[in-house]
Design a protein around this motif. Structure first.
Motif, PDB file in Angstrom:
ATOM      1  N   ASN A   1      -5.524   5.621  -4.198  1.00 18.61           N
ATOM      2  CA  ASN A   1      -6.902   5.113  -4.293  1.00 18.61           C
ATOM      3  C   ASN A   1      -6.959   3.623  -3.965  1.00 18.61           C
ATOM      4  O   ASN A   1      -5.947   2.919  -3.996  1.00 18.61           O
ATOM      5  CB  ASN A   1      -7.448   5.374  -5.693  1.00 18.61           C
ATOM      6  N   ILE A   2      -8.153   3.151  -3.683  1.00 22.23           N
ATOM      7  CA  ILE A   2      -8.330   1.778  -3.195  1.00 22.23           C
ATOM      8  C   ILE A   2      -7.950   0.748  -4.253  1.00 22.23           C
ATOM      9  O   ILE A   2      -8.246   0.901  -5.440  1.00 22.23           O
ATOM     10  CB  ILE A   2      -9.774   1.559  -2.705  1.00 22.23           C
TER      11      ILE A   2
ATOM     12  N   VAL B   1       0.821  -1.204   0.000  1.00 24.63           N
ATOM     13  CA  VAL B   1       0.000   0.000   0.000  1.00 24.63           C
ATOM     14  C   VAL B   1       0.863   1.266   0.000  1.00 24.63           C
ATOM     15  O   VAL B   1       0.562   2.247  -0.695  1.00 24.63           O
ATOM     16  CB  VAL B   1      -0.994  -0.005   1.182  1.00 24.63           C
TER      17      VAL B   1
ATOM     18  N   ARG C   1       1.515   4.227  -3.095  1.00 27.03           N
ATOM     19  CA  ARG C   1       1.301   5.657  -2.852  1.00 27.03           C
ATOM     20  C   ARG C   1       2.496   6.503  -3.304  1.00 27.03           C
ATOM     21  O   ARG C   1       2.332   7.678  -3.646  1.00 27.03           O
ATOM     22  CB  ARG C   1       1.036   5.910  -1.367  1.00 27.03           C
TER      23      ARG C   1
ATOM     24  N   ASN D   1      -6.366   8.274   2.878  1.00 26.40           N
ATOM     25  CA  ASN D   1      -5.116   8.366   2.126  1.00 26.40           C
ATOM     26  C   ASN D   1      -5.267   9.253   0.889  1.00 26.40           C
ATOM     27  O   ASN D   1      -4.372  10.044   0.557  1.00 26.40           O
ATOM     28  CB  ASN D   1      -4.652   6.976   1.695  1.00 26.40           C
TER      29      ASN D   1
ATOM     30  N   TYR E   1      -8.591   4.209   2.727  1.00 24.20           N
ATOM     31  CA  TYR E   1      -8.253   4.705   1.396  1.00 24.20           C
ATOM     32  C   TYR E   1      -8.850   6.095   1.164  1.00 24.20           C
ATOM     33  O   TYR E   1      -8.232   6.934   0.497  1.00 24.20           O
ATOM     34  CB  TYR E   1      -8.712   3.712   0.334  1.00 24.20           C
TER      35      TYR E   1
END
Length: 485
Positions: free
Chosen positions: A388-389, A240, A244, A371, A368
Motif C-alpha cells: 500500500n501507498i 518500495v 513489499r 502493486n 501503488y
C-alpha cells in the motif's frame, strides 16, 4: 479513535542536492560529553553521552546536530578488544539496546571483549528529535500501511499520508529532515568511533539495523572491523520493494503458527494447517464487516497477526491463538499500553525521515494501486498492506544517491538470517548477500521469527556469531538446523 495502522510520511523542503558518499574524516573529531542517562534509560551499568556531529557532512564545520549514545563498558580490560556499535532496528531508539542484549543473553565473553555502544539515531529519541505535529489519530497509524481491499482504499490512504507530509514540511524540524538518512547515521557511527578514540569499530545490527550496517561497511571499509547484520533487509533497505517483501514474509512464516494451532484444539481454530489458514481469512472478513468490541477491524487484525509472528514458540503462539479465539467468540482483547505521546511523535517522524530520504519512491498513486492489486493475489494474507501507498510517495528527491552494499572492501560482513521471517524474509537477505559478494557470508537458520543471534536461541548460529566477534575469523556460508529441545 480509528485503529487502522499505516506507515506515516513526511515531506521535506530540501532542494535537489547531491552528496557524495564518503567518510566522516573531514569532520572535526570531537569528544563525547558524558552526562547522566535519561530516567528511562538509566538501566544497569549503562553510561550516556552526547556528541555534536555535522548536520550535513558536506559542510563539516557548518551547522551541527546532537546524538546521544550509551555505553555498557567491558569490565575486563585484559580481554577488551574495542567497541561494538549496535542498532536494534526500526529505525528506533537504541540507547537501551546494550542493556537489552545483555538481558537476552549476549555472552559474557562478548561483554568482556567490547564496550557495547547504543545510539539513538539522529532525529529519534534523545538525538535531536524530529516532529511532524501529528494528531493522536495519525500517530495511532503506526509504521505499516493498512490492508487495502481495493483501489479506492489506496486513493483514500494517499490523501491521508499527503496531509501528514504537508504537516512535516511545516514542522519546526523540517529543515533537518533532508539529512536524517541512513548514510548520515552511518557517518554518525563513524564519528562516535573516532570520538571514542578507536581506530576501528565492530557492529551488530538487526532488521533496519542490517541496512544501516550494510551502509556503514560500504562507506567505511577501512574503519569497520567485524560487521554482523541480522534479520536482513534487501540491498536497498526499506525502499518500495523492501516494504513489499513483508507480504512474502508473512506467507513464509505463517505455516509455523498454523501447524502449532492445528495441534492445539483447545483454541478451536482448525484441526489442520489449511483450516487455520482459512480461519485467518474468515476472521479478517468478519471483522471488516463488523469490528470487534474494541473497534478492531480486519486491517488491524491482519497487522496484529503480522507483528505477533515476530516471535515463535509455545508462549508466543499461545498468545496469538488466544487473541484469535477472542475475536472468533466476540470476547474483548487484552488491554494494550502505549508509550508517551512525545516519544511516539519523534519515533514516527524520525523513522519517516530515514525511509523517505534514503531512496526515491514512486510518486504515482496508480503505481501503488497496481502493486496492491498484484500482491493481494500473490501474497493474500498481508500483501495488500505491505504494497500500500507510503507517505514517501510525496517526498522530494533524496539529497544523495541511494547507498547500496559494495563488494569492495575486506571480507568482514556476516549475515545471520532465519529461514522464515515475517518482516525480512530470506529473499531479502539473499539480495544483500549477493550485493556484498565475497565480502560476506551468511548463516541461515531453520526457524521462524524476527531476530536470530541471541534472540533466536539457536546454539549453532549463536556459537558461530560469537566466535566471529571474538576471533575475527569469519565463517563460510553455513546452515543451522532447527533445535528440537
Amino acid at each position: 479513535m480509528r485503529k487502522s495502522l499505516s506507515l506515516v510520511a513526511v515531506v521535506t523542503a530540501a532542494a535537489a542536492l547531491v552528496v557524495t558518499p564518503g567518510t566522516s574524516s573531514a569532520a572535526p573529531v570531537r569528544q563525547v560529553k558524558w552526562v547522566a542517562c535519561p530516567a528511562d534509560v538509566a538501566l544497569g551499568d549503562l553510561e550516556c553521552g552526547t556528541l555534536q556531529v555535522p548536520l550535513d557532512y558536506r559542510e563539516p564545520h557548518g551547522r551541527q546536530t546532537e546524538v546521544m549514545i550509551s555505553k555498557l563498558a567491558s569490565k575486563n580490560p585484559e580481554k577488551r578488544k574495542g567497541v561494538l556499535l549496535t542498532n536494534p532496528g526500526g529505525p528506533a531508539e537504541g540507547l537501551t539496546f546494550p542493556f537489552l542484549l545483555k538481558a537476552l543473553g549476549l555472552p559474557q565473553s562478548v561483554l568482556d571483549a567490547y564496550d557495547v555502544i547504543g545510539m539513538d539515531p539522529r532525529g529519534i529519541g534523545f538525538s535531536s528529535p524530529s516532529t511532524c505535529d501529528m494528531t493522536e489519530e495519525q500517530m495511532a497509524d503506526g509504521s505499516i500501511p493498512p490492508y487495502a481491499n481495493n483501489s479506492a482504499e489506496v486513493r483514500q490512504r494517499a490523501d491521508e499520508v499527503k496531509k501528514i507530509a504537508e504537516q512535516c514540511l511545516r514542522s519546526s524540524s523540517a529543515d533537518e529532515l533532508p539529512y536524517n538518512t541512513t548514510a548520515n547515521i552511518a557517518r554518525d557511527l563513524d564519528s562516535v568511533r573516532a570520538a571514542l578514540g578507536e581506530k576501528k569499530a565492530s557492529y551488530l545490527g538487526y532488521s533496519y539495523g542490517s541496512y544501516l550496517g550494510s551502509v556503514y561497511a560500504t562507506l567505511f571499509p577501512k574503519t569497520s572491523d567485524r560487521v554482523v547484520i541480522d534479520s536482513n533487509l534487501p540491498k536497498g533497505g526499506w525502499d518500495v520493494e523492501g516494504g513489499r517483501l513483508m507480504g512474502r514474509g508473512v506467507e513464509d512464516t505463517f505455516p509455523d503458527f498454523a501447524k502449532w494451532a492445528a495441534a492445539h484444539p483447545e483454541y478451536n481454530l482448525g484441526t489442520t494447517p489449511q483450516q487455520v489458514r482459512a480461519k485467518f481469512f474468515d476472521l479478517a472478513a468478519r471483522l471488516d464487516e463488523k469490528p470487534s468490541v474494541e473497534g478492531i477491524d480486519g486491517r488491524v487484525f491482519r497487522l496484529s497477526t503480522f507483528t505477533s509472528l515476530y516471535a515463535t514458540g509455545d508462549a508466543a503462539f499461545s498468545a496469538l491463538a488466544a487473541s484469535w479465539k477472542a475475536y472468533d467468540t466476540g470476547q474483548p482483547q487484552p488491554p494494550v499500553e502505549y508509550p508517551e505521546v512525545p516519544r511516539v511523535q519523534a519515533l514516527l517522524a524520525g523513522r519517516l525521515n530515514v525511509m523517505c530520504g534514503d531512496s526515491a519512491w514512486p510518486s504515482s498513486v496508480r503505481t501503488y494501486e497496481r502493486n496492491v492489486e498484484i500482491d493481494r493475489l500473490r501474497h493474500p494474507m498481508f500483501g495488500a498492506a505491505a504494497a500500500n501507498i507510503q507517505p514517501c510517495a510525496f517526498w522530494p528527491k533524496p539529497v544523495e544517491k541511494q547507498v547500496l552494499p559494495s563488494d569492495r572492501g575486506p571480507r568482514n560482513v556476516l549475515l545471520v538470517q532465519n529461514e522464515r521471517d515475517p518482516a525480512t524474509p530470506l529473499a531479502a537477505a539473499r539480495s544483500t548477500r549477493r550485493a556484498f559478494g565475497d565480502r560476506a557470508a551468511m548463516i541461515t537458520i531453520d526457524q521462524g521469527g524476527h531476530g536470530a543471534y541471541v534472540i533466536g536461541k539457536n546454539k549453532c548460529a549463536n556459537d558461530e556469531v560469537t566466535e566471529y566477534l571474538l576471533g575475527g575469523q569469519r565463517p563460510n556460508d553455513t546452515k543451522c538446523a532447527a533445535e528440537t529441545s
